[in-house]
Design an enzyme around this catalytic site. Structure first.
Site, PDB file in Angstrom:
ATOM      1  N   HIS A  86      45.260  26.983  90.056  1.00  0.00           N
ATOM      2  CA  HIS A  86      45.958  27.077  88.768  1.00  0.00           C
ATOM      3  C   HIS A  86      44.945  27.010  87.621  1.00  0.00           C
ATOM      4  O   HIS A  86      43.940  26.295  87.720  1.00  0.00           O
ATOM      5  CB  HIS A  86      46.979  25.929  88.648  1.00  0.00           C
ATOM      6  CG  HIS A  86      47.896  26.121  87.484  1.00  0.00           C
ATOM      7  ND1 HIS A  86      47.520  25.803  86.206  1.00  0.00           N
ATOM      8  CD2 HIS A  86      49.148  26.626  87.402  1.00  0.00           C
ATOM      9  CE1 HIS A  86      48.526  26.102  85.384  1.00  0.00           C
ATOM     10  NE2 HIS A  86      49.514  26.608  86.089  1.00  0.00           N
ATOM     11  N   GLY A 134      52.538  28.164  78.669  1.00  0.00           N
ATOM     12  CA  GLY A 134      52.951  27.078  77.777  1.00  0.00           C
ATOM     13  C   GLY A 134      53.335  27.536  76.378  1.00  0.00           C
ATOM     14  O   GLY A 134      53.341  26.747  75.437  1.00  0.00           O
ATOM     15  N   SER A 139      55.092  31.260  80.535  1.00  0.00           N
ATOM     16  CA  SER A 139      56.269  31.290  79.664  1.00  0.00           C
ATOM     17  C   SER A 139      57.401  32.161  80.194  1.00  0.00           C
ATOM     18  O   SER A 139      58.029  32.915  79.451  1.00  0.00           O
ATOM     19  CB  SER A 139      55.882  31.701  78.240  1.00  0.00           C
ATOM     20  OG  SER A 139      54.980  30.755  77.698  1.00  0.00           O
ATOM     21  N   GLU A 176      49.053  34.773  86.319  1.00  0.00           N
ATOM     22  CA  GLU A 176      49.356  33.913  85.179  1.00  0.00           C
ATOM     23  C   GLU A 176      48.309  34.091  84.087  1.00  0.00           C
ATOM     24  O   GLU A 176      47.271  33.413  84.096  1.00  0.00           O
ATOM     25  CB  GLU A 176      49.353  32.437  85.623  1.00  0.00           C
ATOM     26  CG  GLU A 176      50.390  32.100  86.664  1.00  0.00           C
ATOM     27  CD  GLU A 176      50.807  30.637  86.558  1.00  0.00           C
ATOM     28  OE1 GLU A 176      52.000  30.401  86.344  1.00  0.00           O
ATOM     29  OE2 GLU A 176      49.954  29.749  86.666  1.00  0.00           O
ATOM     30  N   GLU A 220      44.938  25.485  84.954  1.00  0.00           N
ATOM     31  CA  GLU A 220      44.674  24.143  84.419  1.00  0.00           C
ATOM     32  C   GLU A 220      43.679  23.387  85.296  1.00  0.00           C
ATOM     33  O   GLU A 220      42.944  22.525  84.812  1.00  0.00           O
ATOM     34  CB  GLU A 220      46.000  23.386  84.259  1.00  0.00           C
ATOM     35  CG  GLU A 220      46.791  23.924  83.062  1.00  0.00           C
ATOM     36  CD  GLU A 220      48.289  23.764  83.149  1.00  0.00           C
ATOM     37  OE1 GLU A 220      48.787  23.000  83.997  1.00  0.00           O
ATOM     38  OE2 GLU A 220      48.986  24.427  82.347  1.00  0.00           O
ATOM     39  N   LYS A 277      53.922  20.405  87.129  1.00  0.00           N
ATOM     40  CA  LYS A 277      52.655  19.875  86.592  1.00  0.00           C
ATOM     41  C   LYS A 277      52.674  18.347  86.662  1.00  0.00           C
ATOM     42  O   LYS A 277      53.203  17.804  87.633  1.00  0.00           O
ATOM     43  CB  LYS A 277      52.399  20.431  85.192  1.00  0.00           C
ATOM     44  CG  LYS A 277      52.506  21.966  85.183  1.00  0.00           C
ATOM     45  CD  LYS A 277      52.053  22.599  83.910  1.00  0.00           C
ATOM     46  CE  LYS A 277      52.175  24.118  84.032  1.00  0.00           C
ATOM     47  NZ  LYS A 277      51.690  24.830  82.855  1.00  0.00           N
ATOM     48  N   ASN A 317      56.757  24.720  88.884  1.00  0.00           N
ATOM     49  CA  ASN A 317      55.527  23.931  88.802  1.00  0.00           C
ATOM     50  C   ASN A 317      55.754  22.842  87.748  1.00  0.00           C
ATOM     51  O   ASN A 317      55.685  23.112  86.558  1.00  0.00           O
ATOM     52  CB  ASN A 317      54.362  24.852  88.388  1.00  0.00           C
ATOM     53  CG  ASN A 317      53.074  24.073  88.190  1.00  0.00           C
ATOM     54  OD1 ASN A 317      52.977  22.901  88.549  1.00  0.00           O
ATOM     55  ND2 ASN A 317      52.070  24.726  87.616  1.00  0.00           N
TER      56      ASN A 317
HETATM   57  P1  PGA Z   1      54.640  27.817  81.654  1.00  0.00           P
HETATM   58  O1  PGA Z   1      53.622  27.435  82.825  1.00  0.00           O
HETATM   59  O2  PGA Z   1      55.850  28.402  82.317  1.00  0.00           O
HETATM   60  O3  PGA Z   1      54.908  26.520  80.969  1.00  0.00           O
HETATM   61  O4  PGA Z   1      53.949  28.803  80.791  1.00  0.00           O
HETATM   62  C1  PGA Z   1      53.429  28.268  83.919  1.00  0.00           C
HETATM   63  C2  PGA Z   1      52.325  27.710  84.757  1.00  0.00           C
HETATM   64  O5  PGA Z   1      51.358  27.162  84.174  1.00  0.00           O
HETATM   65  O6  PGA Z   1      52.370  27.790  85.997  1.00  0.00           O
END
Ligand code: PGA
Length: 262
Positions: free
Chosen positions: A104, A180, A222, A174, A106, A19, A17
């Site tokens: 997601h 993050g 992460s 998640e 976000e 983003k 992903n």
């Molecule tokens: P991250 O993001 O690996 O940077 O924690 C995962 C995600 O938001 O899908």
């Protein structure tokens, strides 16, 4: 639609992903080519790249193999019409996306509701896409209230999704508190195992046992080269949804290799 192996019990899945990264089409192209190079020859893992939709068509044109599939990071529920700024499932499919990430955290943080998520899931699945439905609690509490929050989120996000669509579905667990950060702040394999059992039980209550066990469960938050081995060996998962580590071809390539060995 490209052939992928996640229906095959042996094949694991690693989804990138990106983003809202990288900045330009040419950087996206470079990153994609580097990733392609890094994962050449790796067996037993299907890789899905979800770049910003504006870059997807061009990346798709750079690739003619079957190991890598492509995905969108969101989609709208209507088929066409006056919906400025949105893209329909058939539009994202037409530029090469066979997967789509929906719900997601976000996007949920920007106001997307469970109801909107379920409309998107239904529309994308009806269009034959593989839907990566994201769920995850924002925080944990000692008394375990977060489990009820998670259960509600999963059930509401799948409201009205028929069992016949279960084959199009993947769940990405998640936990928002782990997104993050870094590997040592993420969940560990044993804890993840408890969560996959919990999510699987909810899926069984929605779709029935047979269909529920066909739904791959991925972990995101992460996932890095430092923790994926523990997570895949002990977490009872089918793969990963990788954010920041998918923007560095070396880290992403390592993750794919570790998963292929596990
Ligand atoms: P991250 O993001 O690996 O940077 O924690 C995962 C995600 O938001 O899908």
């Amino acid at each position: 639609m490209s052939k992928i192996g996640w229906n095959n019990k042996k094949a694991k899945l690693v989804i990138a992903n990106w983003k809202m990264n990288p900045n330009t089409a040419s950087e996206a192209k470079d990153l994609f080519l580097e990733i392609k190079e890094r994962i050449a020859g790796v067996r037993g893992v299907s890789v899905v790249i979800c770049p910003p939709i504006v870059f997807l068509g061009e990346l798709r044109r750079l690739y003619s193999g079957s190991r890598i599939s492509f995905g969108a990071q969101d989609v709208f529920w209507e088929k066409k019409g006056s919906f400025t700024g949105e893209e329909s499932p058939s539009q994202v499919k037409s530029v090469g996306a066979s997967f789509v990430i929906i719900g997601h955290s976000e996007r949920r943080a920007l106001g997307e509701s469970d109801e909107e998520v379920s409309r998107k899931v239904k529309a994308a699945a009806a269009a034959g896409m593989r839907v990566v439905l994201c769920v995850g609690e924002s925080e944990r509490d000692q008394s375990g209230k977060y489990l009820a929050v998670l259960e509600r989120q999963l059930k509401n996000s799948l409201e009205g999704v028929s069992a016949s669509r279960a084959g199009n579905l993947l769940i990405a667990y998640e936990p928002v508190w782990a997104i993050g950060k870094s590997a040592n702040e993420a969940i560990d394999g044993a804890e993840l195992h408890a969560m996959t059992i919990f999510l699987r039980k909810i899926l069984v209550s929605i779709f029935g046992k047979k269909k529920a066990f066909q739904v791959p469960i991925l972990y995101g938050g992460s996932a890095e080269p430092g923790n994926v081995e523990n997570l895949i060996n002990f977490g009872e998962i089918d793969g990963f949804l990788v954010g920041h580590a998918s923007l560095r071809s070396k880290s992403f390539g390592e993750i794919v290799r570790i998963v292929s060995r596990s």
